[in-house]
Write a protein that holds these residues in place. Structure first.
Motif, short mmCIF file in Angstrom:
data_model
loop_
_atom_site.label_atom_id
_atom_site.label_comp_id
_atom_site.label_asym_id
_atom_site.label_seq_id
_atom_site.Cartn_x
_atom_site.Cartn_y
_atom_site.Cartn_z
N ASP A 21 116.12 61.21 -60.63
CA ASP A 21 116.06 59.79 -61.01
C ASP A 21 115.46 59.58 -62.39
N GLU A 22 114.47 60.36 -62.74
CA GLU A 22 113.75 60.16 -64.01
C GLU A 22 114.11 61.21 -65.06
N ILE A 23 115.11 62.02 -64.79
CA ILE A 23 115.44 63.11 -65.71
C ILE A 23 116.04 62.56 -67.00
N THR A 24 115.60 63.14 -68.12
CA THR A 24 116.14 62.78 -69.44
C THR A 24 116.49 64.08 -70.16
N GLY A 25 117.03 63.96 -71.33
CA GLY A 25 117.33 65.15 -72.13
C GLY A 25 116.10 65.93 -72.51
N ASP A 26 114.94 65.27 -72.52
CA ASP A 26 113.69 65.92 -72.89
C ASP A 26 112.94 66.52 -71.70
N THR A 27 113.49 66.37 -70.50
CA THR A 27 112.84 66.92 -69.31
C THR A 27 112.92 68.44 -69.34
N VAL A 28 111.77 69.09 -69.20
CA VAL A 28 111.69 70.55 -69.17
C VAL A 28 112.09 71.02 -67.77
N PRO A 31 107.86 74.58 -65.39
CA PRO A 31 106.59 74.03 -64.89
C PRO A 31 106.16 72.69 -65.48
N GLU A 32 106.50 72.42 -66.73
CA GLU A 32 106.06 71.17 -67.34
C GLU A 32 106.96 69.98 -67.00
N GLY A 33 108.01 70.22 -66.22
CA GLY A 33 108.95 69.15 -65.90
C GLY A 33 109.40 69.19 -64.46
N LEU A 34 110.61 69.71 -64.24
CA LEU A 34 111.17 69.77 -62.89
C LEU A 34 110.50 70.83 -62.02
N ASP A 35 109.80 71.75 -62.65
CA ASP A 35 109.11 72.83 -61.96
C ASP A 35 110.07 73.77 -61.23
N GLU A 60 117.86 85.41 -70.61
CA GLU A 60 118.19 84.03 -70.99
C GLU A 60 117.77 83.06 -69.90
N MET A 61 118.02 83.42 -68.66
CA MET A 61 117.66 82.53 -67.55
C MET A 61 116.15 82.33 -67.51
N ALA A 62 115.38 83.36 -67.80
CA ALA A 62 113.92 83.23 -67.83
C ALA A 62 113.50 82.24 -68.93
N GLU A 63 114.18 82.29 -70.06
CA GLU A 63 113.87 81.37 -71.17
C GLU A 63 114.22 79.93 -70.81
N PHE A 64 115.22 79.74 -69.96
CA PHE A 64 115.63 78.38 -69.61
C PHE A 64 114.54 77.63 -68.86
N ARG A 65 113.61 78.31 -68.25
CA ARG A 65 112.53 77.62 -67.54
C ARG A 65 111.66 76.82 -68.50
N ALA A 67 113.03 75.50 -71.31
CA ALA A 67 113.96 74.67 -72.07
C ALA A 67 114.02 73.26 -71.51
N THR A 68 114.36 72.33 -72.39
CA THR A 68 114.65 70.96 -71.94
C THR A 68 116.08 70.93 -71.42
N LEU A 69 116.40 69.86 -70.73
CA LEU A 69 117.77 69.69 -70.24
C LEU A 69 118.75 69.75 -71.40
N ASP A 70 118.43 69.07 -72.50
CA ASP A 70 119.34 69.07 -73.66
C ASP A 70 119.56 70.47 -74.21
N ARG A 71 118.51 71.26 -74.33
CA ARG A 71 118.65 72.64 -74.84
C ARG A 71 119.48 73.49 -73.90
N PHE A 72 119.26 73.31 -72.60
CA PHE A 72 120.01 74.07 -71.61
C PHE A 72 121.49 73.72 -71.66
N VAL A 73 121.79 72.43 -71.71
CA VAL A 73 123.19 71.97 -71.78
C VAL A 73 123.84 72.49 -73.05
N ALA A 74 123.12 72.47 -74.16
CA ALA A 74 123.66 72.96 -75.44
C ALA A 74 123.97 74.45 -75.35
#
Length: 89
Positions: A21-28, A31-35, A60-65, A67-74
């Motif tokens: 519901d509150e997810i944005t492109g800046d959501t990590v 641990p700092e976001g969706l956890d 790469e998958m370890a690095e995605f933890r 990442a923000t949603l925008d970075r992951f999508v990119a």
């Protein structure tokens, strides 16, 4: 294409019982976001592979933890279209 990927990722996260519901492109994603834990990131990667035919190395998958949603999508979009490498959106 990034909009399609973003919609798929958010839908997949909802199916994985994450509150989107509150997810944005800046959501990590981590641990700092969706956890998301490593196993959840791996599950998301498998869903992306099934849907879009893209795969990621374990490193790469370890690095995605972190990442923000925008970075992951990119990152997914670059895999689908290498010409997007220098285009951030």
């Amino acid at each position: 294409m990034t909009d399609v990927i973003r919609e798929f990722v958010i839908s997949a996260l909802g199916e994985m019982n994450y509150d989107t519901d509150e997810i944005t492109g800046d959501t990590v994603l981590g641990p700092e976001g969706l956890d998301m834990e490593s196993l959840a990131v791996a599950e998301l990667a498998v869903r992306l592979e099934d849907e879009f035919g893209v795969g990621f190395a374990d490193e790469e998958m370890a690095e995605f933890r972190t990442a923000t949603l925008d970075r992951f999508v990119a990152a997914v979009a670059r895999r689908l279209d290498p010409a997007m490498e220098n285009n951030h959106g």
